[in-house]
Scaffold this active site. Structure first.
Site, PDB file in Angstrom:
ATOM      1  N   GLU A 151       6.542  -2.119  13.458  1.00  0.00           N
ATOM      2  CA  GLU A 151       7.618  -1.318  13.887  1.00  0.00           C
ATOM      3  C   GLU A 151       6.725   0.075  14.207  1.00  0.00           C
ATOM      4  OE1 GLU A 151      11.230   1.296  12.645  1.00  0.00           O
ATOM      5  OE2 GLU A 151      11.973  -0.859  12.743  1.00  0.00           O
TER       6      GLU A 151
ATOM      7  N   LYS B 242       0.876  -1.003   0.050  1.00  0.00           N
ATOM      8  CA  LYS B 242       0.096   0.127   0.026  1.00  0.00           C
ATOM      9  C   LYS B 242       0.961   1.121  -0.051  1.00  0.00           C
ATOM     10  CE  LYS B 242      -1.986   2.546   3.267  1.00  0.00           C
ATOM     11  NZ  LYS B 242      -1.816   3.768   2.601  1.00  0.00           N
TER      12      LYS B 242
ATOM     13  N   CYS C 170      11.900   7.114  13.207  1.00  0.00           N
ATOM     14  CA  CYS C 170      11.154   6.470  14.162  1.00  0.00           C
ATOM     15  C   CYS C 170      12.351   5.849  15.143  1.00  0.00           C
ATOM     16  CB  CYS C 170      10.398   5.222  13.795  1.00  0.00           C
ATOM     17  SG  CYS C 170      11.272   4.374  12.405  1.00  0.00           S
TER      18      CYS C 170
ATOM     19  N   SER D 203       2.410   4.629  13.396  1.00  0.00           N
ATOM     20  CA  SER D 203       2.539   5.160  14.665  1.00  0.00           C
ATOM     21  C   SER D 203       1.696   3.729  15.528  1.00  0.00           C
ATOM     22  CB  SER D 203       1.293   6.024  14.643  1.00  0.00           C
ATOM     23  OG  SER D 203      -0.009   5.518  14.552  1.00  0.00           O
TER      24      SER D 203
ATOM     25  N   GLU E 137       5.840  11.445  21.620  1.00  0.00           N
ATOM     26  CA  GLU E 137       6.818  11.334  20.545  1.00  0.00           C
ATOM     27  C   GLU E 137       6.543  12.793  19.690  1.00  0.00           C
ATOM     28  OE1 GLU E 137       8.373   8.161  17.045  1.00  0.00           O
ATOM     29  OE2 GLU E 137       6.162   8.259  17.652  1.00  0.00           O
TER      30      GLU E 137
END
Length: 522
Positions: free
Chosen positions: A259, A186, A293, A238, A391
């Site tokens: 992840e 995707k 990340c 996320s 974050e």
């Protein structure tokens, strides 16, 4: 459809013909969508949007093609991926152009991304046969031979984020393909063009078109359809979205690797090389404008060297060159979206209002482009401030003094994440000992983030709410397979009634003998 593509609106090494060729890889659709270029705010070329029917069609074509693909010798699949690595390297500049155009990152960070995915292709192109080789395992002895083999899952779904549209999207596809799977990717709505060029080059390298297909559309609209279509899902994004994906995969009883987010810490000991630590912090905090990340967002420094480190860090950050250039003249590019600009600004405003100090940076830079923001260093951050535990995913780092290694480790382990961390010290033995106490999937001693990414034989991933599963190394390809045990007996097992007592007696004696041997060894 969006506005027509003109040569003047394209990056330096991209032309209209290539855009049309890349677009033709997507399922045809009357519905289209355009993202905005971070450097200028102008619309990127339109992309046809996939619906549920298009996803089902692509999935069926992938399943049909997967059987023949999996039947090819793994050595052949490896050779194709090695050719792919060569093509990626040959098209380095075009890939960098597209990444910058779509994400706003600096050229140096786009170049590192290309090199990273080339390395992944080279790694799996050279090691997959060993990772997936059938192996003998201990069984009942000479009469029985037991082997474990690795069969492809079938159709693997890959949903990757916008911040690393090549390394994360394609780096996860490569081992899935070599393992004999078909892949349904995707494309992220912000960064479809980088992925489309990568897939275009893969077909040129010899990957059958139906074996790796791309669909496009917002995750909230087509994410469930992708999950419903595949046999395994690889997701990077996320933590909030990861939870949703995990529930969807659980409902179907299919495997998933995730992840997710992080609030990654760095520890600077009193004996650290402070100049090197400050340089490492700049790289780890502000690569891709902090939209990474595994980037560092909080630094714990021994109080005896706190001010010296802070001064060195502030000096290096203040000298970073910002700009929207398709060359190596700048050190940091733009944020990618208005959402990230708002989130970054909100964290800084909230912190300052509650007493934090901006050591350097802290301001948006609309003079450079609509989404530019200065790299920012904060001190005096407290748990009452959003930036303390949330974050940011932007160019912001908070620096804290600590009195001991124990305090640094305790603070580094606060929160619910556990993705990445960094420790700086001249004592490598002590550095490794501290690293082992940190709850994180990867901890780098005397490096910010690159050494773990470059260690392709080693797994990478998150602990706690930073994810499930691992990429890279053996773990990164075995996750796309189903282990299968095959046993073969040299003669049939005797089952007549008169043999039961004898068989049970023999089994008991063998078990007792093994227990005695085990106790002696201990």
């Amino acid at each position: 459809m969006g506005p027509a593509v003109t040569e003047s609106s394209l990056p330096p090494r991209i032309d209209r013909l290539l855009i049309e060729q890349l677009r033709d890889q997507l399922p045809k659709s009357a519905e289209t969508r355009s993202a905005a270029s971070p450097f200028t705010g102008s619309e990127l070329p339109w992309v046809p949007q996939s619906d549920g029917a298009a996803i089902d069609t692509a999935a069926q074509a992938g399943r049909n093609a997967q059987r023949d693909w999996a039947a090819r010798p793994i050595r052949e699949r490896e050779r194709i991926v090695l050719r792919y690595a060569r093509l990626l390297l040959d098209h380095h500049d075009q890939l960098c152009d597209l990444m910058q155009w779509e994400t706003g990152k600096a050229r140096i960070h786009a170049a590192i991304e290309v090199q990273g995915v080339v390395s992944v292709a080279q790694h799996y192109g050279a090691t997959s046969r060993r990772y997936l080789a059938e192996r003998k395992v201990r069984s009942l002895g000479w009469p029985v031979r037991a082997e474990v083999g690795y069969r492809p899952k079938g159709l693997v779904g890959v949903i990757a984020p916008w911040n690393y549209p090549l390394f994360l999207a394609v780096g996860d596809v490569i081992p899935a393909l070599i393992a004999g799977n078909a892949v349904l990717s995707k494309a992220d709505s912000q960064t479809p063009w980088t992925l489309l060029l990568a897939r275009y080059l893969a077909v040129r390298a010899g990957i059958p078109e139906a074996v790796w297909q791309v669909v496009a559309g917002p995750g909230r609209r087509i994410g469930q359809a992708v999950v419903d279509a595949v046999d395994y899902l690889c997701f990077t994004g996320s933590t909030e979205t990861g939870r949703t994906i995990a529930r969807q995969c659980a409902d179907r009883l299919i495997g998933v690797s995730l992840e997710l987010g992080g609030k990654n810490p760095m520890i600077v000991r009193a004996d650290a090389d402070l100049d090197a630590a400050a340089t490492g912090a700049v790289q780890a905090c502000f690569s891709s404008a902090g939209q990474m990340c595994i980037g560092i967002e909080r630094i714990y420094v021994h109080h005896s060297v706190y001010q010296r480190f802070l001064d060195a860090l502030a000096d290096k950050v203040a000298k970073l060159r910002l700009g929207a250039e398709y060359d190596l003249a700048v050190d940091m590019g733009s944020l990618t979206s208005q959402r990230q600009l708002v989130a970054t600004s909100r964290h800084i405003v909230d912190a300052v209002e509650k007493g934090a100090k901006v050591v350097t940076g802290g301001n948006a830079r609309p003079d450079l482009g609509p989404l530019f923001f200065e790299p920012t260093v904060l001190t005096g951050v407290t748990p009452a401030m959003s930036v303390h535990g949330e974050e940011t995913f932007g160019p912001v780092v908070s620096v804290y003094p600590v009195v001991s290694d124990d305090e640094a480790v305790r603070l580094a382990n606060e929160g619910s994440y556990g993705l990445s961390a960094s420790v700086w010290t001249r004592d490598l033995g002590r550095g490794r000992a501290i690293a082992a106490q940190i709850v994180a999937g990867a901890v780098m001693v005397n490096d910010g983030y690159l050494s773990a990414i470059a260690s392709l034989h080693a797994p990478m991933g998150g602990m706690r709410q930073s994810g499930l599963g691992r990429r890279h190394g053996r773990d990164g390809i075995v996750r796309y397979t189903e282990p299968q045990t095959i046993t073969a007996q040299r003669f049939p097992t005797p089952y007549p009634d008169r043999m039961r007592g004898l068989a049970l007696t023999a089994l008991r004696r063998v078990t007792e003998l093994r227990l005695r041997i085990s106790q002696r060894i201990r």
